[in-house]
Scaffold this motif. Structure first.
Motif, PDB file in Angstrom:
ATOM      1  N   GLN A 291       0.822  -1.205   0.000  1.00  0.00           N
ATOM      2  CA  GLN A 291       0.000   0.000   0.000  1.00  0.00           C
ATOM      3  C   GLN A 291       0.858   1.257   0.000  1.00  0.00           C
ATOM      4  OE1 GLN A 291      -3.228  -0.251  -0.396  1.00  0.00           O
ATOM      5  NE2 GLN A 291      -3.714   1.930  -0.337  1.00  0.00           N
ATOM      6  N   THR A 292       1.976   1.220   0.710  1.00  0.00           N
ATOM      7  CA  THR A 292       2.838   2.399   0.806  1.00  0.00           C
ATOM      8  C   THR A 292       3.410   2.781  -0.550  1.00  0.00           C
ATOM      9  OG1 THR A 292       3.412   1.832   3.089  1.00  0.00           O
ATOM     10  CG2 THR A 292       4.864   3.374   1.943  1.00  0.00           C
ATOM     11  N   ILE A 293       3.979   1.814  -1.249  1.00  0.00           N
ATOM     12  CA  ILE A 293       4.539   2.117  -2.571  1.00  0.00           C
ATOM     13  C   ILE A 293       3.408   2.414  -3.558  1.00  0.00           C
ATOM     14  CG2 ILE A 293       4.609  -0.297  -3.372  1.00  0.00           C
ATOM     15  CD1 ILE A 293       7.117   2.557  -4.153  1.00  0.00           C
ATOM     16  N   GLY A 294       2.196   1.931  -3.241  1.00  0.00           N
ATOM     17  CA  GLY A 294       1.068   2.131  -4.136  1.00  0.00           C
ATOM     18  C   GLY A 294       0.703   3.584  -4.378  1.00  0.00           C
ATOM     19  N   TYR A 295       0.975   4.447  -3.401  1.00  0.00           N
ATOM     20  CA  TYR A 295       0.655   5.867  -3.610  1.00  0.00           C
ATOM     21  C   TYR A 295       1.495   6.450  -4.740  1.00  0.00           C
ATOM     22  CZ  TYR A 295      -1.792   5.290   0.787  1.00  0.00           C
ATOM     23  OH  TYR A 295      -2.645   4.834   1.765  1.00  0.00           O
ATOM     24  N   ALA A 296       2.780   6.097  -4.780  1.00  0.00           N
ATOM     25  CA  ALA A 296       3.641   6.577  -5.868  1.00  0.00           C
ATOM     26  C   ALA A 296       3.239   5.943  -7.194  1.00  0.00           C
ATOM     27  CB  ALA A 296       5.100   6.271  -5.556  1.00  0.00           C
ATOM     28  N   LEU A 297       2.909   4.650  -7.167  1.00  0.00           N
ATOM     29  CA  LEU A 297       2.549   3.947  -8.395  1.00  0.00           C
ATOM     30  C   LEU A 297       1.255   4.469  -8.990  1.00  0.00           C
ATOM     31  CD1 LEU A 297       3.374   0.243  -7.389  1.00  0.00           C
ATOM     32  CD2 LEU A 297       4.898   2.000  -8.325  1.00  0.00           C
ATOM     33  N   ASN A 348      -4.759   1.741 -13.441  1.00  0.00           N
ATOM     34  CA  ASN A 348      -4.417   2.022 -12.043  1.00  0.00           C
ATOM     35  C   ASN A 348      -4.246   0.734 -11.246  1.00  0.00           C
ATOM     36  OD1 ASN A 348      -3.811   3.535  -9.775  1.00  0.00           O
ATOM     37  ND2 ASN A 348      -5.937   3.996  -9.262  1.00  0.00           N
ATOM     38  N   SER A 349      -3.431  -0.164 -11.780  1.00  0.00           N
ATOM     39  CA  SER A 349      -3.284  -1.484 -11.168  1.00  0.00           C
ATOM     40  C   SER A 349      -1.911  -1.706 -10.533  1.00  0.00           C
ATOM     41  CB  SER A 349      -3.562  -2.579 -12.209  1.00  0.00           C
ATOM     42  OG  SER A 349      -2.765  -2.406 -13.367  1.00  0.00           O
ATOM     43  N   GLY A 350      -1.161  -0.628 -10.294  1.00  0.00           N
ATOM     44  CA  GLY A 350       0.151  -0.792  -9.688  1.00  0.00           C
ATOM     45  C   GLY A 350       0.092  -1.445  -8.324  1.00  0.00           C
ATOM     46  N   VAL A 351      -0.758  -0.912  -7.444  1.00  0.00           N
ATOM     47  CA  VAL A 351      -0.819  -1.455  -6.087  1.00  0.00           C
ATOM     48  C   VAL A 351      -1.608  -2.756  -6.037  1.00  0.00           C
ATOM     49  CG1 VAL A 351      -2.855  -0.089  -5.433  1.00  0.00           C
ATOM     50  CG2 VAL A 351      -1.291  -0.919  -3.666  1.00  0.00           C
ATOM     51  N   SER A 352      -2.685  -2.877  -6.800  1.00  0.00           N
ATOM     52  CA  SER A 352      -3.477  -4.108  -6.759  1.00  0.00           C
ATOM     53  C   SER A 352      -2.684  -5.291  -7.307  1.00  0.00           C
ATOM     54  CB  SER A 352      -4.791  -3.932  -7.545  1.00  0.00           C
ATOM     55  OG  SER A 352      -4.551  -3.530  -8.881  1.00  0.00           O
TER      56      SER A 352
END
Length: 435
Positions: A291-297, A348-352
């Motif tokens: 989730q943390t890296i997901g904000y940047a992604l 928008n599937s970087g974090v998922s």
């Protein structure tokens, strides 16, 4: 059924999805079984229906993408002359410039839409998949699973050679009906809204997909995350699965003992150790803090691109150099690389997509059961540009039912994407005896 062992932090760092995920095949039963005939695959409810799909991204979103790329706030330059500190500034800036000024998503969208695509809901998630039936009536159904940071893009250029071999220098007897699903959380598939979508759950969904498509006999292939899913399919041993083929040795990544006597084995061990010690930063973050890296992604397309290129393999290094004018790694041109990155951004599937690593590190079922043995024939292709080129002795140790092994002359981590014709030849050879 016995529950899987919970991977330790060390085991996850060693192998990411491979560590403990194959064991997770014991966590749940198979969702149904392959039908005895096509009629048995008739959907039983509205949710089971298979619906046609076409990719169609709004023009405003493409405009926004170019604006975001052009508005990137750049970090200072790395303090070393190589990739030791990560993806280099010059490569990222060259990628951004090409992405903003020359890349054409519509070109890829049209290419993708030439392939038959569908969606169907399985286990509460909408599954997107490519399904290309061969013109040859005796074709063997092949389920191909992509990896991370790959996607269905990996198999687009291999679809023709796999399904219509006579048009690509092959024989009709080598034809496949091709099924390429997007893993839940990736690309055009739905994003899970509950935890639990690990490799076992994905494998179960694939079994149900093949049932709905009416295939009583089929084979499976995968690399990277797809290799973990394929390994899991082999351990689940659903009715109808005739064999599997992989191009990444997940058993070694998961920490299984391997011989290190010969020079070939020692070289493979050195490459594996190098990946585990210096090339797996992304793996740690996605396994414990996706989730943390997901904000940047989700917020910066350039951050997403850099994250997806930050791997210590020959293929990734060549990809970065491609944007600086270097030769591409096989089929991995600038456009093809950006097709994949753009697919992640536009959906928008970087974090998922990253969360499947977390699922591996945090299985819901507890226990220490030994994973069931794979009884179906196993094919393996050790491409030279892989994280490590697995010796035959390593593959035989992990898969006693090994029926095919080869070391192709070229190709890397994204074998189907980099070398579609060569990859096709490997898959044909691996499954030829199973028809």
């Amino acid at each position: 059924m016995p529950s899987p062992a919970i991977p330790t932090r060390r085991s996850v760092l060693q192998g990411g999805l491979a560590a403990g995920v194959a064991v997770a095949a014991t966590a749940s039963g198979v969702l149904g079984s392959s039908p005895a005939n096509a009629a048995a695959a008739t959907p039983s409810s509205a949710a089971d229906k298979i619906r046609p799909f076409r990719a169609s991204i709004a023009g405003t979103r493409l405009t926004e993408l170019r604006h975001r790329v052009g508005s990137t706030r750049w970090p200072s330059r790395e303090l070393v002359a190589d990739r030791e500190q990560g993806v280099q500034l010059a490569a990222s800036q060259a990628l951004a410039k090409y992405w903003k000024t020359r890349y054409d998503w519509r070109r890829f969208e049209a290419k993708l839409n030439k392939l038959p695509q569908y969606t169907t809901e399985i286990d509460g998630v909408e599954i997107h998949f490519i399904h290309v039936r061969s013109p040859h009536k005796d074709a063997l159904p092949l389920l191909a699973t992509h990896g991370w940071p790959g996607s269905i893009v990996e198999f687009v250029d291999a679809a023709g050679p796999l399904t219509n071999p006579t048009a690509h220098g092959g024989k009709a007897s080598d034809a496949f009906h091709l099924v390429v699903p997007s893993i839940p959380g990736y690309g055009f598939s739905g994003q899970p809204t509950e935890r639990g979508w690990d490799a076992t759950r994905v494998a179960n969904a694939w079994v149900e997909l093949m049932r709905r498509l009416g295939y009583p006999k089929w084979v499976a292939q995968g690399g990277d995350v797809g290799a973990v899913v394929t390994d899991t399919l082999g351990r689940l041993s659903p009715a109808g699965l005739a064999g599997i083929h992989m191009n990444l040795l997940v058993t070694a990544l998961g920490g299984a003992p391997v011989p290190t006597v010969t020079a070939e084995e020692q070289a493979a061990k050195a490459a594996l150790t190098a990946f585990q010690t210096t090339g797996s930063a992304y793996l740690t973050e996605q396994s414990f803090r996706p989730q943390t890296i997901g904000y940047a992604l989700s917020d910066s397309p350039v951050a997403l691109a850099a994250w997806m290129l930050d791997h210590d393999t020959d293929s990734y290094t060549k990809i970065a150099r491609t944007f600086l004018g270097g030769s591409p790694s096989g089929n991995l041109t600038r456009d093809h690389v950006l097709d994949n990155i753009s697919l992640y951004w536009l959906t928008n599937s970087g974090v998922s997509a990253a969360r499947i690593y977390w699922e591996s590190a945090h299985p819901q079922a507890a226990g220490g059961a030994t994973p069931p043995a794979i009884k179906v024939p196993v094919g393996f292709s050790a491409f030279p540009g892989e994280l490590f080129q697995a010796p035959r002795s390593w593959v035989e140790s992990g898969y006693p039912t090994l029926s095919y092994y080869n070391k192709p002359a070229r190709g890397g981590h994204f074998a189907a994407w980099e070398e579609p014709e060569l990859f096709t030849a490997e898959v044909r050879a691996a499954f030829r005896a199973l028809r």
